[in-house]
Design a protein around this motif. Structure first.
Motif, PDB file in Angstrom:
ATOM      1  N   THR A 120      -5.736  26.535-123.535  1.00  0.00           N
ATOM      2  CA  THR A 120      -6.028  25.234-124.148  1.00  0.00           C
ATOM      3  C   THR A 120      -6.802  25.316-125.474  1.00  0.00           C
ATOM      4  O   THR A 120      -6.490  24.576-126.402  1.00  0.00           O
ATOM      5  N   PRO A 121      -7.788  26.205-125.600  1.00  0.00           N
ATOM      6  CA  PRO A 121      -8.491  26.241-126.893  1.00  0.00           C
ATOM      7  C   PRO A 121      -7.542  26.470-128.068  1.00  0.00           C
ATOM      8  O   PRO A 121      -7.653  25.800-129.096  1.00  0.00           O
ATOM      9  N   VAL A 122      -6.594  27.377-127.902  1.00  0.00           N
ATOM     10  CA  VAL A 122      -5.657  27.641-128.999  1.00  0.00           C
ATOM     11  C   VAL A 122      -4.744  26.433-129.204  1.00  0.00           C
ATOM     12  O   VAL A 122      -4.520  25.997-130.340  1.00  0.00           O
ATOM     13  N   SER A 123      -4.257  25.867-128.114  1.00  0.00           N
ATOM     14  CA  SER A 123      -3.325  24.744-128.272  1.00  0.00           C
ATOM     15  C   SER A 123      -4.026  23.576-128.967  1.00  0.00           C
ATOM     16  O   SER A 123      -3.440  22.919-129.827  1.00  0.00           O
ATOM     17  N   VAL A 124      -5.282  23.334-128.596  1.00  0.00           N
ATOM     18  CA  VAL A 124      -6.002  22.230-129.242  1.00  0.00           C
ATOM     19  C   VAL A 124      -6.222  22.525-130.722  1.00  0.00           C
ATOM     20  O   VAL A 124      -6.029  21.665-131.580  1.00  0.00           O
ATOM     21  N   ARG A 125      -6.600  23.773-131.019  1.00  0.00           N
ATOM     22  CA  ARG A 125      -6.844  24.116-132.438  1.00  0.00           C
ATOM     23  C   ARG A 125      -5.573  24.002-133.253  1.00  0.00           C
ATOM     24  O   ARG A 125      -5.559  23.497-134.364  1.00  0.00           O
ATOM     25  N   VAL A 126      -4.477  24.490-132.710  1.00  0.00           N
ATOM     26  CA  VAL A 126      -3.206  24.427-133.447  1.00  0.00           C
ATOM     27  C   VAL A 126      -2.843  22.978-133.727  1.00  0.00           C
ATOM     28  O   VAL A 126      -2.507  22.604-134.856  1.00  0.00           O
ATOM     29  N   MET A 127      -2.941  22.140-132.704  1.00  0.00           N
ATOM     30  CA  MET A 127      -2.528  20.751-132.867  1.00  0.00           C
ATOM     31  C   MET A 127      -3.528  19.984-133.721  1.00  0.00           C
ATOM     32  O   MET A 127      -3.153  19.086-134.470  1.00  0.00           O
TER      33      MET A 127
END
Lengths: 588, 359
Positions: A469-476
């Motif tokens: 989730t941390p990466v997905s949130v940062r990407v989005m």
């Protein structure tokens, strides 16, 4: 020249029209009760995925024994980490992480710019190729670089000695430089992947204006392109720096033999190499690091506060590239050189090694296909492939969906609690994987009996979602930051429902970022070992677990075969993904 | 040592040994029923044990946790067990510390998932004393037959010993210079040429440190420390590094790995003093869901069939007479004089000493 500042975010969100529609629509658009319920559900989900395992770890850090054992609450763990030696190790760790983050970010920005914003030849192919190192399991690159750059028998040093007659080695992988280099190999492609679509999605009119006003290419790059990329850049820096603090393999493989100590090897030792695993020490140290990391995140928020970085507007968005003239061959050469050093050399070693009986012993009589045969005949391997594919597809999709929602709320609304969910989604990134794995074990095992998660494949799935989730949130977040509010307003003014607006505007425009995040998460799942090894059950082995078993038994060549198959998968995924993005963009 | 000389032809013979081991394994597993019937007539007739067999068969499944990661023999033995009793074996592998925490937390949460745990004597002591996660050892037909020195105070049914020795690169070390004993490692001519498993953390290097510190003394260990050892924690990769010529010596090496390195310019040496070893065996976990199947498995692992299998791979069996008929080189390793092992009760003290000496 300065960045344009649109209306402050808060104004827009506040004045956004409240729409009618069904309950779901209202839940995320304006109806305060439904919105509240929606937020609560989200907080519950994130709480379960991140706060709950971290709370178990916090308990571990404050209790003399791990959960489930009699003991007492005390601060001995935190006391025991307050040593001069740990301070030195911490300084060392921060130094190493900075030393890898800064060059990684610089090179990644340059590569992303080349691929997304210039007319460098064969950009599509280069884009796939230069991201490959990120997807190779670290043990494989460690093995490859251990052969390429070890001071005694490394290929690079042997060529160097042969060519120059020197007696001293040119490079030594067992050194600070080696540790940093090994980390960079993951960092650069990761950061590149993270940033390239943000570069691609940028409205070129600002750059064109700059050039028309007489600014040089370099000034335009520095003052327009880079500044517009500030949210993505700071996010990238943060992700990379924090991961650098938490990186374990490079320090284990190349640091330990050179006497280089970092925080993660210290934590690893406290769990794995003491008479009794000292979880109180490991968790206390992890929380102390987490506290420091949090300060960094706050700094990032402070830096980006109130600024707007929208470059994708409704006005004539037209992705185009900068014409470099003859310089495009220089940029091409740079990409090829990068590809050669980070892909051809190590992967070439792996490929070569997979066809010989022993990795590194390349004589005619040792040629064999037995490693391929052994892998293909291994039923556990195929079962692990199936499990990993299912977990990867489900996990990456769920993670990205969750990340997209969290990022949307935190970036494009001013709903109460948006900062809370953003922070909650961040938390797993700041805890070293091997400690977080223990947190998931404690958390899922200690759930009340009727909740059937422990010992099932769902435990792995939930852990992967939390970890990704941390990466997905940062990407989005990076993607949403670049979309102008005009687009949404325009859509709404023209009568589109919230859902239609989301689908036709937000999802359509943020799709490339979503796809990149998906690939990052998918392969993150494929490589994840710390949580998998503690949570897998008989029948739900993952590829990483099988790799670990093969590695532990000295089957480095079979590990190479699997690594190469993973490479193939990456190439296929990336081609499909890039083809898809191109077709989407051409329809815009 | 008898073995040092006989080890000289190791490299050439390993292929044959490997093939032999495989054939032996298959034959041994296939003849299980015969040997089981012949091997334990007195106990087999015991009505109590028959009840255990019947109940185990009814349970139908056994969940085995093992800390010996990646060993093909685990699966093969499990299959032989299934063939014998019709009980399927589910095997879960992870490193010792991970397995231990898993078992501990499962039991603390009331999730009694596993029946048997294959682990070391040292770990068993921790399972027993600290975690209280194991049951007393059952008396089985074969448990009474194992050598007295492997009957332990901790509740572990001994199965085999893992011997550790010295590995050299034959391209870098001339036959005349080959170290023959642990003491030879301290010779200044090896300075900077030894790759060593890290003695400052639990593992093979620490095992070597513990044994030699106790048996030879602190001065010796300090001498070795002055050799500028290069430390590693990856045993298998270190063997390859040494084979590639990065270092002349790797120590301590798991002697049973010799067959995996067939064809490489390396030689495994059994030191004159003997081999430091780790004793491995099975424990029965508390509230095992399949307790009778677990007892059968414990017994099976101490049966001549499995003991011969391990002996054939170079491990030290806990039943006597299991090395008969083995090729000389394998026999040499399997019968190597056991030098010493670690003592869990002294681990903190000895780890501190090691850290002090090796800095």
């Amino acid at each position: 020249m300065t960045i344009i500042h649109n209306r402050p975010l808060d104004d827009i969100a506040e004045t956004a029209p409240t729409l009618g529609g069904n309950a779901l629509t209202r839940a995320f658009s304006g109806g305060s009760l439904w919105r509240l319920i929606g937020m609560l559900v989200l907080i519950l989900i994130l709480g379960f995925l991140t706060i709950y395992p971290l709370a178990m770890l916090l308990y571990g850090s404050l209790h003399s024994t791990p959960p489930g054992m009699a003991g007492e609450f005390n601060l001995n763990g935190y006391r025991s980490i307050m040593t001069t030696q740990n301070l030195i190790v911490l300084a060392n760790t921060i130094g190493i992480s900075l030393a890898k983050t800064i060059p990684s970010l610089t090179i990644a920005v340059f590569l992303a710019w080349i691929v997304a914003r210039t007319d460098t030849p064969f950009r599509g192919t280069l884009e796939v190729l230069i991201t490959l190192p990120f997807f190779i399991p670290p043990i494989l690159t460690a093995m490859a670089w251990g052969m390429l750059a070890n001071p005694q028998v490394g290929v690079i040093n042997m060529v160097w000695r042969w060519a120059t007659g020197a007696t001293d080695p040119l490079v030594n992988i067992y050194s600070y430089g080696g540790v940093i280099w090994h980390m960079c190999q993951y960092s650069i492609p990761f950061l590149f992947l993270f940033m390239v679509d943000a570069f691609r999605a940028m409205d070129p009119s600002l750059e064109e204006s700059s050039r028309m006003c007489g600014a040089s290419r370099w000034t335009t790059f520095r003052k327009i392109t880079l500044l517009l990329m500030l949210p993505v850049l700071t996010s990238s820096f943060m992700l990379s720096f924090i991961k650098g603090i938490e990186t374990f393999e490079s320090a284990l493989f190349f640091g330990l033999p050179a006497g280089i100590k970092v925080i993660t090897t210290d934590i690893y030792e406290s769990i794995n190499h003491r008479a009794t695993p000292d979880y109180q020490y490991a968790t206390s140290l992890s929380f102390a690091i987490m506290g420091l990391m949090f300060l960094l995140v706050i700094w990032q928020w402070w830096m980006l506060r109130g600024k707007s970085f929208q470059t994708v507007t409704g006005k004539g968005f037209r992705p185009s590239v900068m014409e470099l003239g003859p310089w495009r061959w220089v940029t091409f050469a740079f990409c090829v050189l990068f590809f050669f050093i980070t892909v051809v050399l190590p992967i070439g070693q792996l490929m070569l090694g997979s066809f010989f009986r022993f990795f590194g012993f390349y004589t005619y009589d040792m040629l064999t296909l037995e490693h391929y045969r052994a892998v293909f005949a291994n039923s556990e391997f195929w079962r692990a492939v199936r499990n990993t594919m299912v977990l990867g597809l489900l996990g990456a999709t769920a993670t990205m969906a969750l990340g997209a929602i969290v990022a949307y709320i935190s970036v494009r609304t001013r709903w109460r609690g948006r900062n809370l969910i953003d922070s909650m989604a961040w938390l797993p990134w700041m805890m070293p994987g091997m400690v977080l794995g223990v947190g998931f074990l404690w958390a899922f095992a200690m759930l009340p009996g009727p909740i059937p998660i422990y010992g099932t494949i769902w435990a792995l799935l939930l852990a992967y979602i939390a970890l990704g989730t941390p990466v997905s949130v940062r990407v989005m977040t990076g993607a949403y930051h670049q979309l102008s509010y005009d687009l949404e307003e325009c859509s709404r003014v023209h009568g589109a429902t919230w859902a239609q607006t989301m689908w036709r505007i937000m999802v359509a425009l943020a799709w490339p970022a979503f796809a990149v995040g998906w690939v990052l998460t998918f392969f993150g799942i494929m490589r994840e070992l710390s949580a998998s090894i503690l949570l897998y059950s008989v029948g739900s082995e993952t590829l990483a677990v099988v790799l670990m078993k093969l590695w532990a038994n000295g089957n480095a060549e079979q590990v190479s075969v699997i690594g190469l198959m993973m490479m193939l998968l990456v190439i296929v995924f990336r081609w499909v993904q890039l083809g898809f993005i191109k077709s989407r963009i051409s329809k815009l | 040592m008898t073995t040092n000389t006989s080890m000289t032809s190791f490299i050439q013979k390993t292929s044959a040994i490997q093939k032999w081991s495989r054939r032996f394994f298959m034959a041994a597993a296939g003849s299980l029923a015969i040997s089981a019937a012949a091997g334990m007539p007195a106990f087999a007739q015991d009505a109590e044990w028959q009840k255990v067999i019947e109940a185990g068969k009814k349970e139908g499944t056994l969940v085995l946790y093992t800390a010996l990661v990646g060993q093909p023999s685990t699966k093969q033995i499990a299959e032989a067990f299934t063939k014998q009793y019709g009980i399927s074996v589910e095997v879960l592998e992870a490193r010792a510390s991970e397995i231990r925490e898993r078992v501990r937390v499962e039991q603390a949460a009331g999730r009694f998932a596993a029946d048997v745990m294959f682990t070391s004597e040292g770990q068993t002591m921790l399972y027993d004393k600290e975690d209280k996660s194991v049951d007393p050892l059952p008396v089985t037909p074969n448990s009474q037959k194992i050598s007295d020195k492997f009957k332990l105070k901790v509740p572990m049914a001994s199965v085999m010993t893992i011997p550790y020795g010295i590995m050299i690169n034959t391209g870098l070390v001339k036959p005349a210079d080959e170290p023959k004993s642990w003491k030879d490692i301290a010779d200044p001519k090896w300075q900077g040429k030894i790759l060593s498993d890290d003695p400052r953390a639990i593992g093979a290097g620490y095992l070597w440190f513990f044994s030699t510190y106790d048996k030879i003394g602190e001065d010796y260990v300090k001498k070795v420390a002055s050799q500028k050892l290069v430390f590693t924690r990856d045993q298998r990769e270190s063997q390859r590094r040494t084979a590639r010529g990065e270092y002349s010596i790797y120590m301590p090496v798991i002697m049973t790995d010799f067959s995996d390195l067939k064809g490489l310019p390396v030689k495994f040496i059994i030191p004159e003093e003997g081999v430091p070893y780790v004793l491995y065996g099975n424990v029965m976990l508390k509230k095992a869901p399949h307790p009778n199947a677990a007892k059968l498995y414990l017994d099976f692992m101490q049966s001549p069939v499995v003991q011969k299998i391990y002996a054939g791979l170079g491990y030290g069996p806990v039943l006597s007479g299991m090395t008969e008929g083995l090729p000389a080189d394998v026999k040499a390793i399997s019968e190597a004089k056991l030098y010493g092992t670690t003592d869990t009760t002294r681990q903190n003290e000895m780890l501190a000493k090691s850290k002090d000496i090796f800095k």
